[in-house]
Design an enzyme around this catalytic site. Sequence first.
Site, PDB file in Angstrom:
ATOM      1  CB  CYS A 131      -0.920   0.318   1.488  1.00 23.85           C
ATOM      2  SG  CYS A 131      -2.154  -1.381   1.165  1.00 23.85           S
ATOM      3  CB  CYS A 145      -2.334  -5.145   4.437  1.00 26.61           C
ATOM      4  SG  CYS A 145      -2.909  -4.382   3.233  1.00 26.61           S
ATOM      5  CE  LYS A 298     -15.840  -1.575  -3.944  1.00 25.33           C
ATOM      6  NZ  LYS A 298     -15.142  -0.984  -2.895  1.00 25.33           N
TER       7      LYS A 298
HETATM    8 ZN   LIG Z   1      -1.482  -3.518   1.742  1.00 21.30          ZN
END
Ligand SMILES: [Zn+2]
Length: 483
Positions: A131, A145, A298
């Site tokens: 990220c 994450c 989605k």
């Molecule tokens: Zn990440």
Amino acid sequence: MSSDKFYITTTLPYVNGLPHLGHTLEFVQADVIARFMKQSGKEVFFNTGTDEHGLKMYEKAQEEGISTQEYVDKNAAKFIEFCDVLNIKYTRFIRTTDEDHIKAAQKFWEASLKNGDIYKKQYEGLYCVGCEEFKTEKDLVDGKCPNHNREPIKHSEENYFFKFSKFQDALLKIYKENSEFIKPSSKLKEMISFVSGGLEDFSISRRKENLPWGIPVPNDSEQVMYVWFDALVNYVTTVGYGENEEEFKKWWPVVQLCGPDNTRFQSAMWQAMLMSAGIEPSKQILVHGMILAEDGTKMSKSLGNVISPFDLIEKYGVEPLRYYLVAGLPTYSDGAFSYEQLEAKYKADLQNNFGNLLNRLITLAKKNSTKFDNKEVTIGFRATVDTHTIEFKTQMFEFNLYEAFEQIIKLTDFGNKYITEQEPWNKTKSPEEVYETLNNLNYLLERAIDAYKPLIQDACTRAEDALTKLENIILFPNLEDKE
Ligand SMILES: [Zn+2]
């Protein structure tokens, strides 16, 4: 921005992939609004472009064995080409690697620094390499994450921070004084609640060794800007910030489009940054809905239900797609993409309603050698037509695109009912009666063509031409016949 000027922008897509359907929706919505404003006599600046810095660009270029500049050039070109194909008539396609943008971002930084809103601090935390950002415990799922399914690393870095926390009251003031500042109102409420909950300063730079592809922080050769003071500043760069004050004053403030995931960046962080740099807030933030898969979920790569805009253009052509995105999906709430609905909408509104009415009129006018004269349109008929077109414009000026085009569907529907009732083909009708009917319908169709122009320009140009020359045309061919 004076009332005869209009400045609109999309967000800038990050160019690590191909344009998706969400970009397509945003580009088309902005294009329709820009074209409408121009048609209404305003001078328009329409900005779009690409966001090109960050570690991902650097890594992807390394993978491909080319320079980062080559990599971003190649990907930006795909977006430019995509805009051409989609018939997006922007004023400027800005790239965050453009030289004037780099200068403007640095000037903007310096303005904010001078006002005491940028400071350096040692930061230690959990960092997800995927990220490129620090995570808090509550961002993690089972210590990992959720975006990358890997554990963040303990990482300590000295970075610059922006004093976001200082702008809580000022942001709430903007939201409360202007209930239209963010459209739809549900998003405004969301932002009021987010900002009321307290704001945390955010980090706006990285060490150059960790982020080799970015805009240098002024007077600090070891740091480069991280996302915000780079990417968001494009909205002021493009209209001359820091370079041409007069041009900047002419256009600012801006009407911004963005997707729901982007609401906080555009309507809170960016607005605080603007105030910090001594610039008036944006004029309005329009948050469009998300395009969902047909079953309402989605769209995601992992679910394999992503629809590519390239495939849709290939299958249907550009204008049927533009039409469906704007007139077939809600403007401000999520909408499920349906092939069946796209086809049905095209058939009902464009082929059977608009196109059919045009051909019925042309056939009869040709037969009767009718010379149209708008001065002779009957009063009651004109009033009905004008009611729809005035409502269309009112909705357009409020950026309610779906509701606006609904009026034009009603208008052509009224035209078809009128011709059926009047029976201008019936031999018992006098030439005066026939003339009245056809002349009225010409007035109606001219208004419909005008209204549809910002959305389906090519079809409208051909419709106009056919009506002038009284030549029958297939304005909207069957979708399955499309080559
Ligand atoms: Zn990440």
